[in-house]
Scaffold this active site. Sequence first.
Site, short mmCIF file in Angstrom:
data_model
loop_
_atom_site.label_atom_id
_atom_site.label_comp_id
_atom_site.label_asym_id
_atom_site.label_seq_id
_atom_site.Cartn_x
_atom_site.Cartn_y
_atom_site.Cartn_z
N HIS A 269 20.76 19.60 27.63
CA HIS A 269 21.44 19.98 29.02
C HIS A 269 22.76 19.12 29.36
CE1 HIS A 269 17.88 22.44 29.71
NE2 HIS A 269 17.23 21.59 29.55
N ASP A 320 15.97 27.53 25.46
CA ASP A 320 15.25 27.02 26.40
C ASP A 320 13.97 27.69 26.79
OD1 ASP A 320 14.23 25.03 27.86
OD2 ASP A 320 16.04 24.77 28.91
C1 NGQ Z 1 10.17 21.69 29.40
N1 NGQ Z 1 12.20 22.77 30.48
O1 NGQ Z 1 9.79 20.77 29.06
O2 NGQ Z 1 9.70 22.91 29.10
C2 NGQ Z 1 11.42 21.57 30.47
C3 NGQ Z 1 10.64 21.51 31.81
C4 NGQ Z 1 10.33 18.96 32.38
C5 NGQ Z 1 13.34 22.55 30.87
N2 NGQ Z 1 13.84 21.16 31.29
C6 NGQ Z 1 9.58 20.29 32.11
N3 NGQ Z 1 14.32 23.51 31.00
O3 NGQ Z 1 11.59 19.00 31.95
O4 NGQ Z 1 9.64 18.14 33.02
ZN ZN Z 2 13.77 22.24 27.27
#
Ligand code: NGQ
Ligand code: ZN
Length: 454
Positions: A269, A320
């Site tokens: 990101h 993602d």
């Molecule tokens: C994840 N997803 O690990 O799936 C993360 C969300 C987080 C994104 N960052 C959960 N898009 O970062 O705590």
């Molecule tokens: Zn992620």
Amino acid sequence: MALLHVSSALLETGWHRNVLFTVEGRMIVDIAPDVAPPPAAERLQGIAVPGVANVHSHAFQRAMAGLAERRGPEDDSFWTWREIMYRFLAVMTPNDVEAVAAWLYVEMLEAGFTSVGEFHYLHNAPDGARYADPAEMGSRIVAAAEAAGIGLTLLPCFYAHGGCGGLPPVPGQARFLSDLDGFARLVDASRRHVARLDGANLGIAPHSLRAVDARELRALVAAHPVGPIHIHAAEQTREVDECTAWSGARPVEWLLDNMGVDARWCLIHCTHMTDKESRRLAQSGAVAGLCPITEANLGDGIFEAPRYLGAGGRFAIGSDSNVRISLGEELRTLEYGQRLRERKRNRLGPPGSSTGRHLFDAARRGGAQALGLSSGALAAGNAADIVILDDTSPALVARTGDAVLDSWTFAAGDGIARDVYAGGRRVVAGGRHVRRDEIRARFTRTLARLPGNA
Ligand code: NGQ
Ligand code: ZN
């Protein structure tokens, strides 16, 4: 040995016509442009381009695509989405994850992604108990990649905390947790599963500075001196504020200051960086793993691409949350974000260059680097990851050279890839994955059992 002949191809040296590929096992061993097809060659009418790596996937999230698009009582945000996501993953069995991942990987291959970096953190049973095999869930990812025939870089994720500076985890995170010893066992077990899959790779993924403390991160990097390291960084402004309150530094800044970030690293990101962070990250040789469709979907913000690319920064593309699987749409969303913000056109790429070509080249190079692959270009000695675009598709008719990539990126819908070779095996033929029906049927049965309204 297989001989493949295409009418045109984007090679490392640029566009060529009448190209003959010699493929042996997983590899391209020879490429000859400007030759007529020999009788033994398979003739593929179309435009060959290198397969691109999808560097950031949470496969299980494909099963909830479209289920978090309903406005709640308060302002919806990344954090309210995450609560829905946590409720959803709590009911998924190892079988469910395998079925969903296999179908997702079919979709990726049909979209022209020939390998995937699976940022895998769903390790434990729903109540947090360990499975008998600590890499039970990772083995299901390997099985799914094997069924679909996609190249896999498995990135077992280390997750121990619920906020910067080692805050305790919340109950919804029980399936992700391990300590350093448990993680070492998990990585060993994962390595054994990965070893049975030809061409597959292993890296590590400390989840984020919210889930890993400084001591743990140093220990993880020391224990894994080779291979890719992926980490989420600076996706949300709240994460930046939390990190600054804890350490006095922003997430990307902290990693650059403390972790010796280099070409092994892929920072996922990096939405929120200062000028200085952009420049320093670009100089580090690391890859920024951008996920434009998910970043739009989750309301993360717009990556400052002109500044970062202008400083020589490398990027790769990840799908993602897997809410949509489309390489063209990822690149388009990245460029359109810049256009909308600056109210100008063609923001990425030097003057005179094709925007589609520039983005495609950067994504294939950065993708190969981030997953530790010898691919990313059609060249002898590289893996035979070859995508043959349908030149009879209305979006590509009368297009040659870079205009093909511009039209794919900005004008085409799905279904442009007609034939796809991943690691030397033809996995998509005539626009359809060779095991599509069977893998889709299993996915359909699985979804029928999972919650349909999150
Ligand atoms: C994840 N997803 O690990 O799936 C993360 C969300 C987080 C994104 N960052 C959960 N898009 O970062 O705590
Ligand atoms: Zn992620």
